[in-house]
Design an enzyme around this catalytic site. Structure first.
Site, PDB file in Angstrom:
ATOM      1  N   GLY A  21       0.711  -1.268   0.111  1.00  0.00           N
ATOM      2  CA  GLY A  21       0.045  -0.146   0.006  1.00  0.00           C
ATOM      3  C   GLY A  21       0.714   1.188   0.137  1.00  0.00           C
ATOM      4  N   GLY A  91       0.257  -6.636   1.868  1.00  0.00           N
ATOM      5  CA  GLY A  91      -0.317  -5.928   2.583  1.00  0.00           C
ATOM      6  C   GLY A  91      -0.461  -6.249   4.201  1.00  0.00           C
ATOM      7  N   GLU A 181      -9.026  -6.178   5.477  1.00  0.00           N
ATOM      8  CA  GLU A 181      -8.141  -5.212   4.703  1.00  0.00           C
ATOM      9  C   GLU A 181      -9.001  -4.439   4.101  1.00  0.00           C
ATOM     10  OE1 GLU A 181      -6.737  -5.882   1.021  1.00  0.00           O
ATOM     11  OE2 GLU A 181      -9.112  -6.508   1.108  1.00  0.00           O
ATOM     12  N   MET A 182      -8.475  -3.670   2.991  1.00  0.00           N
ATOM     13  CA  MET A 182      -9.035  -2.630   2.284  1.00  0.00           C
ATOM     14  C   MET A 182      -8.902  -2.876   0.750  1.00  0.00           C
ATOM     15  SD  MET A 182      -8.862   0.290   5.148  1.00  0.00           S
ATOM     16  CE  MET A 182     -10.419   1.111   4.873  1.00  0.00           C
ATOM     17  N   SER A 205      -1.522  -7.585  11.282  1.00  0.00           N
ATOM     18  CA  SER A 205      -0.699  -6.373  11.956  1.00  0.00           C
ATOM     19  C   SER A 205      -1.641  -5.945  13.168  1.00  0.00           C
ATOM     20  CB  SER A 205      -0.507  -5.191  11.146  1.00  0.00           C
ATOM     21  OG  SER A 205      -1.921  -4.778  10.602  1.00  0.00           O
ATOM     22  N   ASP A 206      -2.962  -6.229  13.227  1.00  0.00           N
ATOM     23  CA  ASP A 206      -3.871  -6.060  14.403  1.00  0.00           C
ATOM     24  C   ASP A 206      -4.684  -7.300  14.324  1.00  0.00           C
ATOM     25  OD1 ASP A 206      -3.539  -3.050  14.211  1.00  0.00           O
ATOM     26  OD2 ASP A 206      -3.930  -3.642  12.166  1.00  0.00           O
TER      27      ASP A 206
HETATM   28  N1  HPA Z   1      -9.123  -2.736   9.142  1.00  0.00           N
HETATM   29  C1  HPA Z   1      -8.778  -2.528   7.864  1.00  0.00           C
HETATM   30  N2  HPA Z   1      -7.443  -2.522   7.255  1.00  0.00           N
HETATM   31  C2  HPA Z   1      -6.582  -3.203   8.026  1.00  0.00           C
HETATM   32  C3  HPA Z   1      -6.633  -3.341   9.497  1.00  0.00           C
HETATM   33  C4  HPA Z   1      -8.100  -2.974  10.100  1.00  0.00           C
HETATM   34  O1  HPA Z   1      -8.230  -3.162  11.279  1.00  0.00           O
HETATM   35  N3  HPA Z   1      -5.706  -3.720   9.925  1.00  0.00           N
HETATM   36  C5  HPA Z   1      -4.666  -3.696   8.840  1.00  0.00           C
HETATM   37  N4  HPA Z   1      -5.105  -3.317   8.040  1.00  0.00           N
END
Ligand code: HPA
Length: 242
Positions: A21, A91, A181-182, A205-206
């Site tokens: 990204g 990502g 993710e997005m 990552s979360d």
């Molecule tokens: N939401 C959307 N995209 C992300 C997130 C999330 O919590 N963490 C990492 N990418």
């Protein structure tokens, strides 16, 4: 011919493109994993580089920006204007399942979405956006070889990072969606429409279940592991270098 969003000339991109990204991450990938690197575009600071892997494969790396509209533009142009065959998104994501730990790798074999992206195609049903199976297989094999925990399945491509509905994610989790993710959904739709190949590789990552924040250093190291998997998978599809 350059586009409004990409100043590269035809032939500047390899047929395989890795897409993080973040533009600075694109630079990091080029600096770390490619040699004889050329910066081929920098419109809006969305850097794109082409170089060679240590195995002599010509590969490009270009940032996607954040969200489906952004990756939608860049991936469409790479496929349709620059003859790119394969795009591998690299990502991060937020895990929705308890058995998924921070740093694990997720291979988004399928993407669901809360976005409107699909409306443009006028389908009279619900479309399932999917990754290319050969890319999925290559990435999973590479992760297993490196002993990296890998999960394969459905990811949610969301338009919303800061969601006002704090509980909505649980319904996706209940449908066995692995993480959020997005970008994957619009990338997969572009690949399908243009008969190309795509894959979304993610580092966790979360987590919506584990309350632990990663340090920037941990984040970086986790990302490098995924990038190595992405490069290894991508090399299998790279055309022989000219
Ligand atoms: N939401 C959307 N995209 C992300 C997130 C999330 O919590 N963490 C990492 N990418």
């Amino acid at each position: 011919m350059p586009t409004p969003h990409n100043s590269a000339n035809p032939g500047d991109f390899a047929n395989v493109v890795l897409m993080p990204g973040d533009p600075l991450r694109a630079k990091l990938i080029a600096d770390t994993y490619l040699h004889d690197v050329k910066l081929v575009t920098s419109v809006r600071n969305i850097y794109g580089y082409t170089g060679y892997t240590k195995n002599g494969k010509k590969i490009s790396v270009m940032a996607s920006g954040m969200g489906m509209p952004s990756i939608g533009i860049y991936s469409y142009e790479l496929y349709s204007r620059y003859d790119v065959d394969v795009i591998i998104r690299v990502g991060t994501c937020g895990a929705y399942q308890e058995n998924i730990n921070l740093f694990d790798i997720i291979v988004g074999s399928v993407a669901s979405t809360d976005s409107n992206w699909i409306h443009q195609y006028g389908l009279n049903g619900h479309y399932s956006a999917g990754a290319d199976f050969d890319l999925v297989e290559a990435a999973v094999n590479s992760a297993r070889k490196k002993n990296v925990p890998v999960h394969v399945g459905n990811v949610l491509s969301s338009d919303i990072f800061y969601n006002a509905d704090k509980e909505g994610w649980k319904k996706w989790a209940d449908m066995n969606v692995l993480a959020v993710e997005m970008e994957a959904f619009s990338l997969y739709c572009n690949a399908a429409k243009l008969k190309k190949k795509a894959l979304c590789l993610l580092t966790v990552s979360d987590s919506f279940l584990i309350r632990e924040e990663l340090t920037p250093e941990q984040r970086q190291n986790g990302l490098l592991r995924m990038i190595e998997i992405g490069i290894e998978a991508g090399e299998k599809f790279a055309k022989e270098s000219e």
